[in-house]
Write an enzyme that holds these catalytic residues in place. Structure first.
Site, mmCIF file in Angstrom:
data_model
loop_
_atom_site.group_PDB
_atom_site.id
_atom_site.type_symbol
_atom_site.label_atom_id
_atom_site.label_comp_id
_atom_site.label_asym_id
_atom_site.label_seq_id
_atom_site.Cartn_x
_atom_site.Cartn_y
_atom_site.Cartn_z
ATOM 1 N N ASP A 1 0.883 -1.164 0.000
ATOM 2 C CA ASP A 1 0.000 0.000 0.000
ATOM 3 C C ASP A 1 0.929 1.225 0.000
ATOM 4 O OD1 ASP A 1 -2.428 1.537 0.523
ATOM 5 O OD2 ASP A 1 -1.637 1.776 2.557
ATOM 6 N N LEU A 2 0.404 2.407 -0.293
ATOM 7 C CA LEU A 2 1.276 3.593 -0.347
ATOM 8 C C LEU A 2 1.164 4.442 0.927
ATOM 9 C CD1 LEU A 2 3.197 5.415 -2.052
ATOM 10 C CD2 LEU A 2 1.148 6.573 -2.884
ATOM 11 N N ASP A 3 0.005 5.099 1.064
ATOM 12 C CA ASP A 3 -0.165 6.032 2.174
ATOM 13 C C ASP A 3 -0.218 5.284 3.502
ATOM 14 O OD1 ASP A 3 -0.804 8.155 3.817
ATOM 15 O OD2 ASP A 3 -2.912 8.164 3.277
ATOM 16 N N THR B 1 1.450 10.287 3.681
ATOM 17 C CA THR B 1 0.766 11.370 2.975
ATOM 18 C C THR B 1 -0.559 11.722 3.649
ATOM 19 O OG1 THR B 1 0.273 9.597 1.415
ATOM 20 C CG2 THR B 1 1.724 11.340 0.636
ATOM 21 N N LYS C 1 -8.465 7.041 5.848
ATOM 22 C CA LYS C 1 -7.287 6.256 5.449
ATOM 23 C C LYS C 1 -7.674 5.067 4.587
ATOM 24 C CE LYS C 1 -4.175 7.916 8.944
ATOM 25 N NZ LYS C 1 -3.354 7.660 10.118
ATOM 26 N N GLY C 2 -7.071 4.969 3.426
ATOM 27 C CA GLY C 2 -7.345 3.854 2.507
ATOM 28 C C GLY C 2 -8.642 4.009 1.735
ATOM 29 N N ARG D 1 -10.983 9.009 -2.885
ATOM 30 C CA ARG D 1 -11.203 10.454 -2.795
ATOM 31 C C ARG D 1 -12.700 10.783 -2.778
ATOM 32 N NH1 ARG D 1 -8.571 13.521 -7.591
ATOM 33 N NH2 ARG D 1 -6.958 12.000 -7.043
ATOM 34 N N SER E 1 -2.571 0.669 -4.274
ATOM 35 C CA SER E 1 -3.022 1.836 -3.518
ATOM 36 C C SER E 1 -4.342 2.384 -4.048
ATOM 37 C CB SER E 1 -1.944 2.928 -3.626
ATOM 38 O OG SER E 1 -2.457 4.189 -3.262
ATOM 39 N N ALA E 2 -5.110 3.024 -3.160
ATOM 40 C CA ALA E 2 -6.367 3.663 -3.577
ATOM 41 C C ALA E 2 -6.102 5.024 -4.219
ATOM 42 C CB ALA E 2 -7.262 3.845 -2.362
ATOM 43 N N SER E 3 -4.877 5.535 -4.086
ATOM 44 C CA SER E 3 -4.597 6.899 -4.544
ATOM 45 C C SER E 3 -4.441 7.006 -6.060
ATOM 46 C CB SER E 3 -3.318 7.407 -3.882
ATOM 47 O OG SER E 3 -2.988 8.670 -4.417
ATOM 48 N N ASN F 1 -2.889 9.487 -7.167
ATOM 49 C CA ASN F 1 -1.633 10.249 -7.272
ATOM 50 C C ASN F 1 -0.421 9.378 -6.928
ATOM 51 O OD1 ASN F 1 -2.873 12.929 -7.762
ATOM 52 N ND2 ASN F 1 -3.705 12.638 -5.716
ATOM 53 N N LYS G 1 -11.090 -0.786 -1.567
ATOM 54 C CA LYS G 1 -10.855 -1.689 -0.441
ATOM 55 C C LYS G 1 -12.012 -1.495 0.542
ATOM 56 C CE LYS G 1 -5.916 -0.669 -0.924
ATOM 57 N NZ LYS G 1 -4.784 0.119 -0.400
ATOM 58 N N GLU H 1 -0.064 -3.389 4.580
ATOM 59 C CA GLU H 1 -1.184 -2.444 4.625
ATOM 60 C C GLU H 1 -1.299 -1.769 5.991
ATOM 61 O OE1 GLU H 1 -4.145 -1.182 1.812
ATOM 62 O OE2 GLU H 1 -3.911 -0.759 3.948
ATOM 63 N N ASP H 2 -1.745 -0.499 5.986
ATOM 64 C CA ASP H 2 -1.943 0.191 7.267
ATOM 65 C C ASP H 2 -3.422 0.388 7.597
ATOM 66 O OD1 ASP H 2 -2.272 2.176 5.181
ATOM 67 O OD2 ASP H 2 -2.311 3.659 6.798
HETATM 68 P P1 B16 Z 1 -6.069 10.349 -3.918
HETATM 69 P P2 B16 Z 1 -3.566 4.304 0.108
HETATM 70 C C1 B16 Z 1 -5.294 6.361 0.018
HETATM 71 O O1 B16 Z 1 -4.003 5.839 -0.174
HETATM 72 C C2 B16 Z 1 -5.317 7.270 1.232
HETATM 73 O O2 B16 Z 1 -5.067 6.525 2.411
HETATM 74 C C3 B16 Z 1 -6.683 7.917 1.349
HETATM 75 O O3 B16 Z 1 -6.732 8.782 2.457
HETATM 76 C C4 B16 Z 1 -6.969 8.691 0.056
HETATM 77 O O4 B16 Z 1 -8.249 9.281 0.103
HETATM 78 C C5 B16 Z 1 -6.887 7.725 -1.129
HETATM 79 O O5 B16 Z 1 -5.593 7.134 -1.153
HETATM 80 C C6 B16 Z 1 -7.130 8.418 -2.465
HETATM 81 O O6 B16 Z 1 -6.082 9.300 -2.707
HETATM 82 O O7 B16 Z 1 -6.972 11.481 -3.542
HETATM 83 O O8 B16 Z 1 -4.611 10.727 -4.024
HETATM 84 O O9 B16 Z 1 -6.553 9.619 -5.153
HETATM 85 O O10 B16 Z 1 -3.488 4.177 1.591
HETATM 86 O O11 B16 Z 1 -4.585 3.375 -0.530
HETATM 87 O O12 B16 Z 1 -2.221 4.252 -0.550
HETATM 88 MG MG MG Z 2 -2.790 3.162 3.387
#
Ligand code: B16
Ligand code: MG
Length: 226
Positions: A9-11, A17, A45-46, A49, A114-116, A118, A145, A169-170
């Site tokens: 996972d990233l964040d 972040t 978290k996770g 957006r 990751s869900a991000s 970015n 997730k 994963e966190d």
């Molecule tokens: P973005 P992960 C998640 O990252 C974050 O934990 C979560 O807070 C955020 O809303 C989500 O990414 C989407 O991020 O706005 O950059 O697309 O923990 O899945 O790496």
């Molecule tokens: Mg995470």
């Protein structure tokens, strides 16, 4: 070491972040006339957006038109990207680079899950992109997730069976996603929170090469042997 696939996972696992997400969501909440606390940010978290904004608006008891919703999501992301632009290698969480180097030397396949949306620019900013064979992020999945889609897609692209993958994963939802995918789940954070994980470590400083070698020899159903 057997050829297990390792999915990160990233964040909260590679970089923190969450603090930047918090500042950007807080700014939007304040602009809309209500407070947003760090405790409330834990729920984000996770989470995708879109879902984060839905929760934020529930907290503020605000109804949004589709146009407002889209523009607030965009605005939050632009603020978040300003923080990301200033990131560098010093923001990599403790011992993440040691673990990535160890796995790379062992020629273990490595993916990001990751869900991000970015994820790629963040990995570029902290100079870790080259460690990853596969990147699956919010741009590639339709289900968030705890749905296992993100990890199953990562396994598929790594050319690994899900049962031969190990997830770091966190977030509780991320641990559930890894478990549903039949992958070994390793929680990074508090054991009391991540109690559904197969293993929990406070951070990567607690994870030894010996441990990685050991779990690489077993499948999830054989975990008692570790
Ligand atoms: P973005 P992960 C998640 O990252 C974050 O934990 C979560 O807070 C955020 O809303 C989500 O990414 C989407 O991020 O706005 O950059 O697309 O923990 O899945 O790496
Ligand atoms: Mg995470």
């Amino acid at each position: 070491m057997n050829k297990k696939g390792f999915i990160f996972d990233l964040d909260g696992v590679i970089v923190d972040t969450a603090k930047y997400h918090f500042l950007a969501w807080k700014k939007l909440a304040n602009q809309l006339g209500f407070k947003f606390t760090e405790e409330q940010n834990e729920m984000f978290k996770g989470v995708s957006r879109k879902r984060c904004l839905e929760i934020l608006l529930e907290i503020g008891n605000i109804e949004a038109t589709k146009t407002q919703f889209d523009s607030w999501m965009l605005e939050k992301n632009l603020d978040y990207l300003d923080y990301i632009a200033k990131m560098n290698e010093t923001e990599i969480l403790p011992d993440v680079t040691r673990i990535l180097k160890f796995l790379k030397n062992k020629k273990s396949p490595i993916a990001l899950g990751s869900a991000s949306k970015n994820a790629q620019p963040i990995l570029e900013k902290v100079k870790l992109l080259s460690y990853f064979d596969v990147i699956i992020d919010g741009n590639h999945v339709t289900k968030a997730k705890p749905d296992p889609e993100v990890f199953l897609l990562a396994a598929k692209q790594l050319g690994e069976n899900p049962q031969d993958c190990i997830v770091f994963e966190d977030a509780v939802a991320g641990i559930q996603a890894a478990n549903t995918a039949n992958m070994i789940s390793i929680g990074i954070g508090e054991a009391s929170v991540l109690n559904e994980a197969d293993f929990v470590f406070k951070d990567f400083t607690e994870i030894s090469s010996e441990f990685l070698e050991k779990i690489s020899q077993v499948k999830k159903k054989e975990l008692k042997k570790v």
